[in-house]
Design a protein around this motif. Sequence first.
Motif: not given
Length: 127
Positions: A51-52, A55-56, A58-59, A88
């Motif tokens: 999951n994390q 996030y990376n 998407l950044l 971010s």
Amino acid sequence: MIIAGLVAAALAGLLHCYIFYLESFAWTTRAPAVFGMERESAVATKEMAFNQGFYNLLLAVEAIGGVVVHQACHPVIGLTLTSFGVGSMLAAALLLFATSPDKRSAAAKQGVLPLIAVVLLALGALA
């Protein structure tokens, strides 16, 4: 300054693509050596890391997508998207640095390119 900031942002995005790969696909194989953890810990945290990793990713999409939009058609929209992405990234690196003393080296590696991008983009925008 803007071009140098966009280059730094693109490099930061590529780094975050690599982090995505490590966290989402190589967490129990390559990542333990990179992150200095035991394989058992990696197995236990595999779902969280997957999951994390996204996030990376998407950044990275924000930063690299902003660079593409800036260069292709809409400089203001591209600069805004790029700045949000690298800002971010920088915020996440600062949070990691402040809250996990044992991970400060990783936070510095994760945060240096976004910091350079933020500074250069801000200076370029003010010029």
